[in-house]
Design a protein around this motif. Structure first.
Motif, PDB file in Angstrom:
ATOM      1  N   ARG A  11      47.369 -10.682  37.618  1.00  0.00           N
ATOM      2  CA  ARG A  11      46.876 -11.978  38.048  1.00  0.00           C
ATOM      3  C   ARG A  11      46.527 -12.789  36.812  1.00  0.00           C
ATOM      4  O   ARG A  11      45.898 -12.269  35.890  1.00  0.00           O
ATOM      5  CB  ARG A  11      45.639 -11.809  38.927  1.00  0.00           C
ATOM      6  CG  ARG A  11      45.079 -13.144  39.429  1.00  0.00           C
ATOM      7  CD  ARG A  11      43.773 -12.968  40.161  1.00  0.00           C
ATOM      8  NE  ARG A  11      43.191 -14.265  40.467  1.00  0.00           N
ATOM      9  CZ  ARG A  11      41.905 -14.512  40.608  1.00  0.00           C
ATOM     10  NH1 ARG A  11      41.032 -13.530  40.483  1.00  0.00           N
ATOM     11  NH2 ARG A  11      41.470 -15.717  40.897  1.00  0.00           N
ATOM     12  N   VAL A  12      46.917 -14.051  36.764  1.00  0.00           N
ATOM     13  CA  VAL A  12      46.692 -14.890  35.587  1.00  0.00           C
ATOM     14  C   VAL A  12      45.621 -15.925  35.909  1.00  0.00           C
ATOM     15  O   VAL A  12      45.674 -16.598  36.949  1.00  0.00           O
ATOM     16  CB  VAL A  12      47.990 -15.588  35.146  1.00  0.00           C
ATOM     17  CG1 VAL A  12      47.729 -16.440  33.906  1.00  0.00           C
ATOM     18  CG2 VAL A  12      49.084 -14.570  34.884  1.00  0.00           C
ATOM     19  N   VAL A  13      44.657 -16.054  34.990  1.00  0.00           N
ATOM     20  CA  VAL A  13      43.535 -16.968  35.206  1.00  0.00           C
ATOM     21  C   VAL A  13      43.262 -17.742  33.925  1.00  0.00           C
ATOM     22  O   VAL A  13      43.197 -17.150  32.839  1.00  0.00           O
ATOM     23  CB  VAL A  13      42.252 -16.197  35.610  1.00  0.00           C
ATOM     24  CG1 VAL A  13      41.102 -17.170  35.838  1.00  0.00           C
ATOM     25  CG2 VAL A  13      42.499 -15.364  36.858  1.00  0.00           C
ATOM     26  N   GLY A  14      43.104 -19.047  34.037  1.00  0.00           N
ATOM     27  CA  GLY A  14      42.637 -19.866  32.931  1.00  0.00           C
ATOM     28  C   GLY A  14      41.121 -19.905  32.953  1.00  0.00           C
ATOM     29  O   GLY A  14      40.533 -20.264  33.967  1.00  0.00           O
ATOM     30  N   ILE A  15      40.478 -19.528  31.858  1.00  0.00           N
ATOM     31  CA  ILE A  15      39.017 -19.354  31.881  1.00  0.00           C
ATOM     32  C   ILE A  15      38.274 -20.415  31.079  1.00  0.00           C
ATOM     33  O   ILE A  15      37.041 -20.402  31.027  1.00  0.00           O
ATOM     34  CB  ILE A  15      38.627 -17.954  31.365  1.00  0.00           C
ATOM     35  CG1 ILE A  15      39.111 -17.736  29.927  1.00  0.00           C
ATOM     36  CG2 ILE A  15      39.171 -16.870  32.296  1.00  0.00           C
ATOM     37  CD1 ILE A  15      38.617 -16.425  29.312  1.00  0.00           C
ATOM     38  N   ASP A  16      38.993 -21.346  30.467  1.00  0.00           N
ATOM     39  CA  ASP A  16      38.335 -22.339  29.617  1.00  0.00           C
ATOM     40  C   ASP A  16      37.963 -23.582  30.423  1.00  0.00           C
ATOM     41  O   ASP A  16      38.420 -23.775  31.560  1.00  0.00           O
ATOM     42  CB  ASP A  16      39.263 -22.717  28.457  1.00  0.00           C
ATOM     43  CG  ASP A  16      38.517 -23.327  27.267  1.00  0.00           C
ATOM     44  OD1 ASP A  16      37.276 -23.471  27.346  1.00  0.00           O
ATOM     45  OD2 ASP A  16      39.182 -23.653  26.275  1.00  0.00           O
ATOM     46  N   SER A  65      36.047 -26.884  34.172  1.00  0.00           N
ATOM     47  CA  SER A  65      36.009 -26.105  35.404  1.00  0.00           C
ATOM     48  C   SER A  65      34.643 -26.301  36.047  1.00  0.00           C
ATOM     49  O   SER A  65      33.711 -26.813  35.428  1.00  0.00           O
ATOM     50  CB  SER A  65      36.235 -24.612  35.108  1.00  0.00           C
ATOM     51  OG  SER A  65      35.172 -24.105  34.312  1.00  0.00           O
ATOM     52  N   ARG A  66      34.516 -25.851  37.296  1.00  0.00           N
ATOM     53  CA  ARG A  66      33.216 -25.918  37.965  1.00  0.00           C
ATOM     54  C   ARG A  66      32.200 -25.058  37.223  1.00  0.00           C
ATOM     55  O   ARG A  66      31.019 -25.410  37.144  1.00  0.00           O
ATOM     56  CB  ARG A  66      33.348 -25.474  39.424  1.00  0.00           C
ATOM     57  CG  ARG A  66      34.056 -26.480  40.308  1.00  0.00           C
ATOM     58  CD  ARG A  66      33.914 -26.119  41.782  1.00  0.00           C
ATOM     59  NE  ARG A  66      34.614 -24.879  42.086  1.00  0.00           N
ATOM     60  CZ  ARG A  66      35.891 -24.818  42.446  1.00  0.00           C
ATOM     61  NH1 ARG A  66      36.618 -25.924  42.543  1.00  0.00           N
ATOM     62  NH2 ARG A  66      36.463 -23.660  42.724  1.00  0.00           N
ATOM     63  N   ALA A  79      43.816 -31.418  29.694  1.00  0.00           N
ATOM     64  CA  ALA A  79      44.164 -30.537  30.809  1.00  0.00           C
ATOM     65  C   ALA A  79      44.985 -31.284  31.851  1.00  0.00           C
ATOM     66  O   ALA A  79      45.946 -30.740  32.417  1.00  0.00           O
ATOM     67  CB  ALA A  79      42.896 -29.971  31.438  1.00  0.00           C
ATOM     68  N   LEU A  80      44.629 -32.529  32.119  1.00  0.00           N
ATOM     69  CA  LEU A  80      45.391 -33.333  33.075  1.00  0.00           C
ATOM     70  C   LEU A  80      46.793 -33.611  32.554  1.00  0.00           C
ATOM     71  O   LEU A  80      47.758 -33.630  33.337  1.00  0.00           O
ATOM     72  CB  LEU A  80      44.647 -34.640  33.358  1.00  0.00           C
ATOM     73  CG  LEU A  80      43.341 -34.493  34.139  1.00  0.00           C
ATOM     74  CD1 LEU A  80      42.600 -35.825  34.197  1.00  0.00           C
ATOM     75  CD2 LEU A  80      43.594 -33.970  35.551  1.00  0.00           C
ATOM     76  N   ARG A  81      46.916 -33.805  31.253  1.00  0.00           N
ATOM     77  CA  ARG A  81      48.255 -33.992  30.677  1.00  0.00           C
ATOM     78  C   ARG A  81      49.107 -32.747  30.877  1.00  0.00           C
ATOM     79  O   ARG A  81      50.304 -32.832  31.159  1.00  0.00           O
ATOM     80  CB  ARG A  81      48.158 -34.329  29.185  1.00  0.00           C
ATOM     81  CG  ARG A  81      47.800 -35.769  28.900  1.00  0.00           C
ATOM     82  CD  ARG A  81      48.246 -36.200  27.508  1.00  0.00           C
ATOM     83  NE  ARG A  81      47.580 -35.452  26.462  1.00  0.00           N
ATOM     84  CZ  ARG A  81      46.461 -35.849  25.863  1.00  0.00           C
ATOM     85  NH1 ARG A  81      45.885 -36.964  26.229  1.00  0.00           N
ATOM     86  NH2 ARG A  81      45.912 -35.114  24.909  1.00  0.00           N
ATOM     87  N   TYR A  82      48.496 -31.567  30.712  1.00  0.00           N
ATOM     88  CA  TYR A  82      49.225 -30.324  30.975  1.00  0.00           C
ATOM     89  C   TYR A  82      49.757 -30.299  32.407  1.00  0.00           C
ATOM     90  O   TYR A  82      50.912 -29.936  32.655  1.00  0.00           O
ATOM     91  CB  TYR A  82      48.305 -29.119  30.776  1.00  0.00           C
ATOM     92  CG  TYR A  82      47.982 -28.750  29.351  1.00  0.00           C
ATOM     93  CD1 TYR A  82      48.867 -28.999  28.314  1.00  0.00           C
ATOM     94  CD2 TYR A  82      46.778 -28.104  29.045  1.00  0.00           C
ATOM     95  CE1 TYR A  82      48.563 -28.640  27.017  1.00  0.00           C
ATOM     96  CE2 TYR A  82      46.471 -27.738  27.745  1.00  0.00           C
ATOM     97  CZ  TYR A  82      47.360 -28.009  26.732  1.00  0.00           C
ATOM     98  OH  TYR A  82      47.054 -27.648  25.451  1.00  0.00           O
ATOM     99  N   ARG A 139      31.449 -23.734  26.209  1.00  0.00           N
ATOM    100  CA  ARG A 139      32.792 -23.216  26.526  1.00  0.00           C
ATOM    101  C   ARG A 139      32.789 -21.690  26.491  1.00  0.00           C
ATOM    102  O   ARG A 139      33.370 -21.036  27.364  1.00  0.00           O
ATOM    103  CB  ARG A 139      33.821 -23.756  25.540  1.00  0.00           C
ATOM    104  CG  ARG A 139      34.168 -25.221  25.725  1.00  0.00           C
ATOM    105  CD  ARG A 139      35.186 -25.665  24.691  1.00  0.00           C
ATOM    106  NE  ARG A 139      36.380 -24.832  24.741  1.00  0.00           N
ATOM    107  CZ  ARG A 139      37.077 -24.463  23.658  1.00  0.00           C
ATOM    108  NH1 ARG A 139      36.674 -24.811  22.440  1.00  0.00           N
ATOM    109  NH2 ARG A 139      38.156 -23.708  23.800  1.00  0.00           N
ATOM    110  N   GLU A 140      32.134 -21.118  25.482  1.00  0.00           N
ATOM    111  CA  GLU A 140      32.075 -19.660  25.377  1.00  0.00           C
ATOM    112  C   GLU A 140      31.289 -19.058  26.538  1.00  0.00           C
ATOM    113  O   GLU A 140      31.679 -18.011  27.086  1.00  0.00           O
ATOM    114  CB  GLU A 140      31.467 -19.268  24.039  1.00  0.00           C
ATOM    115  CG  GLU A 140      32.398 -19.551  22.873  1.00  0.00           C
ATOM    116  CD  GLU A 140      31.717 -19.583  21.521  1.00  0.00           C
ATOM    117  OE1 GLU A 140      32.430 -19.668  20.500  1.00  0.00           O
ATOM    118  OE2 GLU A 140      30.467 -19.535  21.472  1.00  0.00           O
ATOM    119  N   ALA A 141      30.202 -19.709  26.939  1.00  0.00           N
ATOM    120  CA  ALA A 141      29.448 -19.231  28.101  1.00  0.00           C
ATOM    121  C   ALA A 141      30.295 -19.311  29.364  1.00  0.00           C
ATOM    122  O   ALA A 141      30.248 -18.414  30.221  1.00  0.00           O
ATOM    123  CB  ALA A 141      28.173 -20.061  28.273  1.00  0.00           C
ATOM    124  N   THR A 142      31.086 -20.372  29.478  1.00  0.00           N
ATOM    125  CA  THR A 142      31.976 -20.536  30.633  1.00  0.00           C
ATOM    126  C   THR A 142      33.005 -19.416  30.686  1.00  0.00           C
ATOM    127  O   THR A 142      33.229 -18.803  31.740  1.00  0.00           O
ATOM    128  CB  THR A 142      32.686 -21.902  30.550  1.00  0.00           C
ATOM    129  OG1 THR A 142      31.712 -22.946  30.626  1.00  0.00           O
ATOM    130  CG2 THR A 142      33.690 -22.074  31.679  1.00  0.00           C
TER     131      THR A 142
END
Length: 250
Positions: free
Chosen positions: A104-109, A112-113, A147-150, A214-217
């Motif tokens: 399973r692939v997840v973006g974690i950066d 995000s909420r 991120a929106l550009r991606y 970001r690191e905490a997220t």
């Protein structure tokens, strides 16, 4: 470097210097949660592309976590699924995705909420100066815009079959065709140069705080993903220690 909790080890440094221990942080499995392996990279470096792809291929984790916003994943998946090997675009993230298999692939950066929650908790707990909060929000705005550009690039790529690349890949003095030792040496030189530059300047409080949020997220997301089993996370090298510490927090 041996793979944690698996029977298929990663190459030792003697066999492949691109797998030096400095690039890994291992958090063992515990209390029903899977292990987490943080894999550090120098973004776009051929040595990092190889390490990211080979680690995912050998370990076949339950979850592949990437230092990307979830919004950005479709574009990098498209880069990964083209015939280029290693992927021409998308750097180490696309390289890792090219070996994702059933993971399973997840973006974690961010954005995000979870990032919004971390920011709200920080404001409530620390009550920082408004200038710092405003600076964090100003720094987060380009991240959201990127991120929106991606996402837009992925949609247009899928519908028009044009290869859209919001980020220009960084060029280095070595390539994937060079010997592993040459790649590893250049990668470490790039890392050392980057750290020397960072050590020479003092980051403004809002910039430093944005990095910490970001690191905490990312760490909070990794803690939740461990419940699904083994996790391999591909991160910029300078995030490894902070994310490791936060993942281990209870």
């Amino acid at each position: 470097m041996s793979a944690p909790d698996t029977t298929d080890p990663l190459p030792s440094t003697d066999i492949d210097p691109r797998f030096h221990d400095r690039w890994f942080r291992h958090i063992p499995a515990s209390d029903g949660d899977g292990w987490v392996l943080l894999v550090g990279v120098v973004h776009d470096h051929p040595s990092s592309l190889h390490r990211a792809a080979e680690t995912v291929r050998r370990l076949e984790p339950s979850v592949l976590a990437l230092e990307l916003p979830q919004l950005g994943l479709p574009l990098f998946e498209r880069h990964a699924d083209r015939a280029d090997s290693p992927p021409r675009y998308g750097g180490e993230m696309a390289a890792a995705l090219s070996e994702r298999g059933d993971s399973r692939v997840v973006g974690i950066d961010a954005p995000s909420r979870r990032f919004v929650r971390e920011l709200a908790d920080y404001v409530r707990a620390e009550r920082p100066a408004w200038e710092t909060v405003a600076g964090v929000l100003a720094g987060a705005t380009p991240i959201l815009r990127h991120a929106l550009r991606y996402r837009v690039a992925a949609i247009l790529d899928a519908r028009t079959h044009l290869r859209l690349v919001p980020d220009v890949p960084t060029e280095f003095d070595v390539s994937a065709e060079d010997e592993a030792a040459a790649q590893a040496e250049d990668e470490y030189r790039q890392l050392s140069r980057s750290r020397s530059l960072l050590d020479a300047v003092e980051l403004p409080p809002d910039v430093a705080q944005l990095d910490q949020l970001r690191e905490a997220t990312m760490a909070a997301r990794l803690r939740s993903l461990r419940a699904e089993g083994s996790v391999v996370a591909i991160l910029g090298q300078d995030h490894l220690d902070a994310v490791e510490k936060r993942v281990q927090e209870t």
